[in-house]
Design a protein around this motif. Structure first.
Motif, PDB file in Angstrom:
ATOM      1  N   PRO A 127       0.825  -1.205   0.000  1.00 13.42           N
ATOM      2  CA  PRO A 127       0.000   0.000   0.000  1.00 13.42           C
ATOM      3  C   PRO A 127       0.861   1.258   0.000  1.00 13.42           C
ATOM      4  O   PRO A 127       1.955   1.271   0.561  1.00 13.42           O
ATOM      5  N   VAL A 128       0.363   2.292  -0.661  1.00 11.52           N
ATOM      6  CA  VAL A 128       1.057   3.581  -0.676  1.00 11.52           C
ATOM      7  C   VAL A 128       0.298   4.512   0.264  1.00 11.52           C
ATOM      8  O   VAL A 128      -0.862   4.844   0.024  1.00 11.52           O
ATOM      9  N   LEU A 129       0.953   4.915   1.345  1.00 10.38           N
ATOM     10  CA  LEU A 129       0.323   5.771   2.336  1.00 10.38           C
ATOM     11  C   LEU A 129       0.868   7.196   2.176  1.00 10.38           C
ATOM     12  O   LEU A 129       1.940   7.532   2.680  1.00 10.38           O
ATOM     13  N   ARG A 130       0.112   8.017   1.453  1.00  7.81           N
ATOM     14  CA  ARG A 130       0.524   9.386   1.147  1.00  7.81           C
ATOM     15  C   ARG A 130      -0.634  10.312   1.478  1.00  7.81           C
ATOM     16  O   ARG A 130      -1.770  10.088   1.049  1.00  7.81           O
ATOM     17  N   VAL A 131      -0.380  11.350   2.248  1.00 13.19           N
ATOM     18  CA  VAL A 131      -1.433  12.272   2.669  1.00 13.19           C
ATOM     19  C   VAL A 131      -1.083  13.693   2.249  1.00 13.19           C
ATOM     20  O   VAL A 131       0.090  14.048   2.101  1.00 13.19           O
ATOM     21  N   GLY A 132      -2.118  14.497   2.047  1.00 13.03           N
ATOM     22  CA  GLY A 132      -1.928  15.905   1.734  1.00 13.03           C
ATOM     23  C   GLY A 132      -2.188  16.747   2.968  1.00 13.03           C
ATOM     24  O   GLY A 132      -3.186  16.556   3.662  1.00 13.03           O
ATOM     25  N   ILE A 133      -1.284  17.677   3.247  1.00 14.37           N
ATOM     26  CA  ILE A 133      -1.400  18.540   4.433  1.00 14.37           C
ATOM     27  C   ILE A 133      -1.285  19.990   4.012  1.00 14.37           C
ATOM     28  O   ILE A 133      -0.285  20.394   3.408  1.00 14.37           O
ATOM     29  N   ARG A 134      -2.296  20.777   4.325  1.00 14.49           N
ATOM     30  CA  ARG A 134      -2.276  22.210   4.042  1.00 14.49           C
ATOM     31  C   ARG A 134      -2.097  22.980   5.346  1.00 14.49           C
ATOM     32  O   ARG A 134      -2.700  22.639   6.366  1.00 14.49           O
ATOM     33  N   LEU A 135      -1.303  24.023   5.300  1.00 16.30           N
ATOM     34  CA  LEU A 135      -1.025  24.832   6.480  1.00 16.30           C
ATOM     35  C   LEU A 135      -2.286  25.541   6.953  1.00 16.30           C
ATOM     36  O   LEU A 135      -2.992  26.174   6.173  1.00 16.30           O
ATOM     37  N   VAL A 136      -2.580  25.399   8.235  1.00 14.24           N
ATOM     38  CA  VAL A 136      -3.682  26.098   8.878  1.00 14.24           C
ATOM     39  C   VAL A 136      -3.072  27.136   9.811  1.00 14.24           C
ATOM     40  O   VAL A 136      -2.083  26.864  10.492  1.00 14.24           O
ATOM     41  N   GLU A 137      -3.629  28.315   9.833  1.00 11.10           N
ATOM     42  CA  GLU A 137      -3.083  29.376  10.671  1.00 11.10           C
ATOM     43  C   GLU A 137      -2.992  28.916  12.115  1.00 11.10           C
ATOM     44  O   GLU A 137      -3.980  28.460  12.705  1.00 11.10           O
ATOM     45  N   ASP A 138      -1.779  29.011  12.686  1.00 11.23           N
ATOM     46  CA  ASP A 138      -1.498  28.577  14.056  1.00 11.23           C
ATOM     47  C   ASP A 138      -1.753  27.089  14.259  1.00 11.23           C
ATOM     48  O   ASP A 138      -1.952  26.619  15.390  1.00 11.23           O
ATOM     49  N   GLY A 139      -1.756  26.314  13.181  1.00  7.21           N
ATOM     50  CA  GLY A 139      -1.998  24.871  13.287  1.00  7.21           C
ATOM     51  C   GLY A 139      -0.811  24.165  13.916  1.00  7.21           C
ATOM     52  O   GLY A 139       0.309  24.233  13.402  1.00  7.21           O
ATOM     53  N   ALA A 140      -1.056  23.459  14.998  1.00 12.29           N
ATOM     54  CA  ALA A 140       0.030  22.813  15.735  1.00 12.29           C
ATOM     55  C   ALA A 140       0.670  21.682  14.935  1.00 12.29           C
ATOM     56  O   ALA A 140       1.890  21.490  15.007  1.00 12.29           O
ATOM     57  N   PHE A 141      -0.113  20.951  14.149  1.00 13.92           N
ATOM     58  CA  PHE A 141       0.473  19.863  13.373  1.00 13.92           C
ATOM     59  C   PHE A 141       0.860  20.308  11.973  1.00 13.92           C
ATOM     60  O   PHE A 141       1.924  19.941  11.477  1.00 13.92           O
ATOM     61  N   LYS A 176       7.193  22.819   8.163  1.00 18.02           N
ATOM     62  CA  LYS A 176       8.455  23.476   8.506  1.00 18.02           C
ATOM     63  C   LYS A 176       9.506  22.567   9.119  1.00 18.02           C
ATOM     64  O   LYS A 176      10.697  22.888   9.081  1.00 18.02           O
ATOM     65  N   GLU A 177       9.080  21.432   9.693  1.00 16.15           N
ATOM     66  CA  GLU A 177      10.050  20.611  10.420  1.00 16.15           C
ATOM     67  C   GLU A 177      10.118  19.156   9.959  1.00 16.15           C
ATOM     68  O   GLU A 177      11.185  18.550   9.988  1.00 16.15           O
TER      69      GLU A 177
END
Length: 353
Positions: free
Chosen positions: A68-82, A88-89
């Motif tokens: 399986p290919v486990l790939r997720v999309g993440i968009r920056l949310v203002e002040d988003g902790a994750f 950035k890290e």
């Protein structure tokens, strides 16, 4: 149950979004084999505080014996902790706690005509749906209507273009930009109810579409749902998943939230084990369970992801808000534990059904 997985790739999609791929070891291949449209919860700890967030899988689903290919999309949310950490890290080689795929906003590959209306990062689960469907069902067709601010802010631009190149006769793409003019295609502007009600019949035979998938911000999904209702589409053919619910939407007052019947007791079954605990004022039923069972399922705690879905065995509860369960699920007795509070002195939930 969370599993520590290593990051194998972090790909920058736009200035404010990334795609993160995790390496899945052979012994977890079946655990992380997903159905197109599902999501995973990611977890990290910051200064002793547990942070969970849910992200949709964007990769096509593959059948065994392929890995399986486990790939997720993440968009920056203002002040988003994750999301801030992810953009950035997070780096290749880092370990992240990942929960197995879940969610009922899915499209099993089959023959038929399907369509989606998405906004922003709402493209993420629909990309998996379209790619898997077109690859596995030669008779299937898919129409994607997507809204974004600008071309530069559009996630998975290349992946969607590749689908158009590979399946020119079966994949239809329509893009609307709200803050930028296009050289061809639709005029700039948001995809609201009025616009969609006029646009959809011009694009495809609305009545012949076997399934509609709506994903994105609350306003877009509600507008698309209203447009489809206006066009005579039955509720059973419309599926939705909300991203980015604004704070305060459908919120309840502090007085309502604190109203718990005197001496209220919750009985809950989770992973085959049952227990009962007093419900404290101001807490949800999920919070009641979490005081004794840290393994209770949850991700967003905002009524959006549906991870904490539970069946009401007895008693009555009220939900403060619900953006995850379909009407047929609530009619059948399911609730979101993170948004539910007892309306009777005794309530019994089953998280295993």
């Amino acid at each position: 149950m969370f599993h520590p997985l290593r990051v194998s790739e972090v790909e920058r999609l736009t200035d404010d979004s990334v795609a993160v791929t995790f390496a899945v070891p052979p012994e977890l291949h079946e655990t992380f084999r997903h159905t197109p449209g599902q999501h995973v919860a990611l977890r990290r700890f910051v200064a002793g505080e547990e942070i969970r967030r849910t992200y949709s899988i964007c990769a096509p689903a593959v059948a065994a014996p392929a890995a399986p290919v486990l790939r997720v999309g993440i968009r920056l949310v203002e002040d988003g902790a994750f999301s801030t950490y992810a953009l950035k890290e997070l780096a290749v080689g880092d370990a992240v706690d990942v929960m197995p795929p879940t969610g009922r906003f899915v499209l099993e590959p089959r023959a038929g005509h399907f369509a989606a209306v998405v906004g922003g990062s709402g493209i993420t689960p629909v990309l998996s749906m379209a790619a898997t469907l077109l690859a596995r069902a030669p008779e299937a067709r898919f129409c994607l209507i997507r809204g974004d601010r600008t071309v530069a802010s559009t996630m998975f631009l290349d992946e969607v273009a590749d689908l158009k190149d590979r399946y020119p006769d079966r994949f239809q793409l329509v893009t609307a930009l709200s803050r930028e003019e296009q050289q061809s295609g639709l005029d700039s502007g948001r995809l609201d109810r009025e616009r969609l009600a006029g646009l959809l019949p011009a694009l495809l035979p609305v009545a012949d579409v076997d399934g509609w998938f709506l994903c994105g911000p609350l306003g877009l999904v509600q507008g698309a749902e209203a447009a489809l209702k206006e066009l005579g589409v039955g509720r059973g053919r419309v599926h939705q998943e909300i991203f980015h619910v604004e704070d305060g939407t459908a919120a309840v007052s502090d007085r309502q939230a604190a109203a718990v019947p005197a001496g209220a007791v919750l009985t809950a079954t989770l992973d085959g084990r049952s227990g009962n605990w007093p419900v404290q004022e101001g807490e949800s039923l999920l919070e009641t369970v979490l005081r004794a069972r840290s393994d209770a399922p949850y991700a967003c705690k905002g009524g959006v992801c549906g991870t904490c879905r539970a069946f009401v065995v007895s008693g009555e509860v009220r939900m403060d808000r619900n953006f995850a369960l379909e009407p047929e699920e609530t009619d059948a007795g399911y609730v979101l534990a993170c948004q539910s509070r007892p309306a009777t002195p005794e309530v019994e939930l089953d998280f295993d059904r």
